[in-house]
Design an enzyme around this catalytic site. Structure first.
Site, PDB file in Angstrom:
ATOM      1  N   TRP A  76      15.163   1.301  31.701  1.00  0.00           N
ATOM      2  CA  TRP A  76      15.595   2.690  31.554  1.00  0.00           C
ATOM      3  C   TRP A  76      16.205   3.237  32.855  1.00  0.00           C
ATOM      4  CZ3 TRP A  76      11.841   5.988  28.091  1.00  0.00           C
ATOM      5  CH2 TRP A  76      11.555   5.295  26.915  1.00  0.00           C
TER       6      TRP A  76
ATOM      7  N   TYR B  33      21.785  -9.040  24.153  1.00  0.00           N
ATOM      8  CA  TYR B  33      21.635  -8.619  25.546  1.00  0.00           C
ATOM      9  C   TYR B  33      20.372  -9.218  26.162  1.00  0.00           C
ATOM     10  CZ  TYR B  33      20.441  -5.610  29.512  1.00  0.00           C
ATOM     11  OH  TYR B  33      20.070  -5.147  30.752  1.00  0.00           O
TER      12      TYR B  33
ATOM     13  N   ASP C  77      34.451 -12.785  40.714  1.00  0.00           N
ATOM     14  CA  ASP C  77      34.130 -12.935  39.295  1.00  0.00           C
ATOM     15  C   ASP C  77      32.992 -13.943  39.185  1.00  0.00           C
ATOM     16  OD1 ASP C  77      33.953 -13.319  36.593  1.00  0.00           O
ATOM     17  OD2 ASP C  77      36.021 -14.007  36.317  1.00  0.00           O
TER      18      ASP C  77
END
Length: 293
Positions: free
Chosen positions: A151, A126, A37
């Site tokens: 993309w 973001y 994590d």
């Protein structure tokens, strides 16, 4: 060489594992969140100190752009705190850190492709969290490369190509945004670029640390990208029928998070330093049947 990959089940992480596992003389340690994590500072420092990898490739990210607008804490935990802890841990053992970032660090208002020296100005959570992650890596790591891309698509994970195939199977007609432009980038090509960079760092006597852009060519709109996808669908008979694709504006399809109108990245720096050329995304679509899962 011992290489630690985080986010190994993601689009780029998966491709990295597949490619590096074929190499001799390389030990690949592939971790997803269940194993490591990256938002847990103590766990990151302890595991990396024990493993002592020579290279850390951070392919973990919170990429749900719209969800990030409300899931702010989680976005910053993964996109900022994770890279921060990895950078500190990498510096402590003199490891190279390769970190993946995004075109969303820009506001998208520039007319020409963005280069690495252009002023950043993320518009959504973001992009802001990813930029914070970049800054953490630059500040706290001695040997690093930040790879901005855009993309992303591949055979594994969620992406635009898979969405088009799914919608195309169910709908006779689709409206796709035609006033946002970028370079679609195949996940496998990103993995290849990172491996080339890793090798060059190992061979070079100079410090190559810095920010680099890597994405696909030619630049297109989402509408043009969709048209090319369905062109390949027709050639390879992937769907029973191909939907009609209509060009719409971003204003006609509002989303919770703003998208850059211009996501085109100038990739000349990575080509001059590492010899890496832009992703040939059209070629990557010729195996379109592999995306229909």
């Amino acid at each position: 060489m011992k290489i630690l990959i985080t986010g190994c089940h993601g689009q780029v992480g998966y491709c990295l594992v597949q490619r590096l596992n074929k190499r001799t003389g390389v030990e690949v340690i592939a971790y997803d969140r269940e194993d490591l994590d990256i938002t847990n500072s103590e766990q990151v420092s302890t595991i990396i100190a024990q493993l002592k990898p020579s290279v850390i490739i951070n392919a973990a990210a919170h990429t749900a752009v719209d969800k990030a607008e409300t899931d702010i804490d989680q976005s910053y935990a993964i996109n900022y705190e994770g890279p921060l802890y990895l950078a500190k841990a990498a510096k402590a053992i003199d490891a190279l850190l390769l970190h993946i970032s995004t075109d969303y660090v820009f506001d998208g208002t520039k007319q020409d492709p963005y280069n690495e020296n252009d002023v950043t100005g993320p518009q959504g959570v973001y992009g802001k969290s990813k930029l914070a992650g970049e800054q953490a890596v630059e500040e706290h790591c001695s040997l690093y490369a930040i790879l901005r891309t855009a993309w992303v698509f591949g055979e594994v994970g969620n992406n635009f190509v898979k969405t088009m195939l799914k919608l195309g199977a169910d709908r006779p007609e689709l409206g796709i945004i035609g006033d946002q432009f970028g370079g679609p980038t195949y996940a496998g090509d990103i993995a290849d670029a990172l491996i080339v960079m890793m090798d060059k760092f190992a061979e070079s006597n100079s410090d190559l640390s810095g920010v680099y852009h890597f994405s696909g060519a030619p630049h297109v709109s989402w509408y043009e990208f969709a048209c090319e996808i369905f062109s390949q669908v027709q050639v390879h008979n992937v769907l029973k029928s191909v939907p009609k694709v209509n060009e719409i504006t971003a204003e006609q399809y509002p989303l919770p998070a703003p998208r850059p109108a211009n996501s085109r990245l100038d990739c000349s720096k990575i080509e001059s330093v590492f010899g890496v050329t832009p992703s040939d995304w059209k070629f990557a679509l010729t195996n379109i049947a592999e995306y229909k899962q």
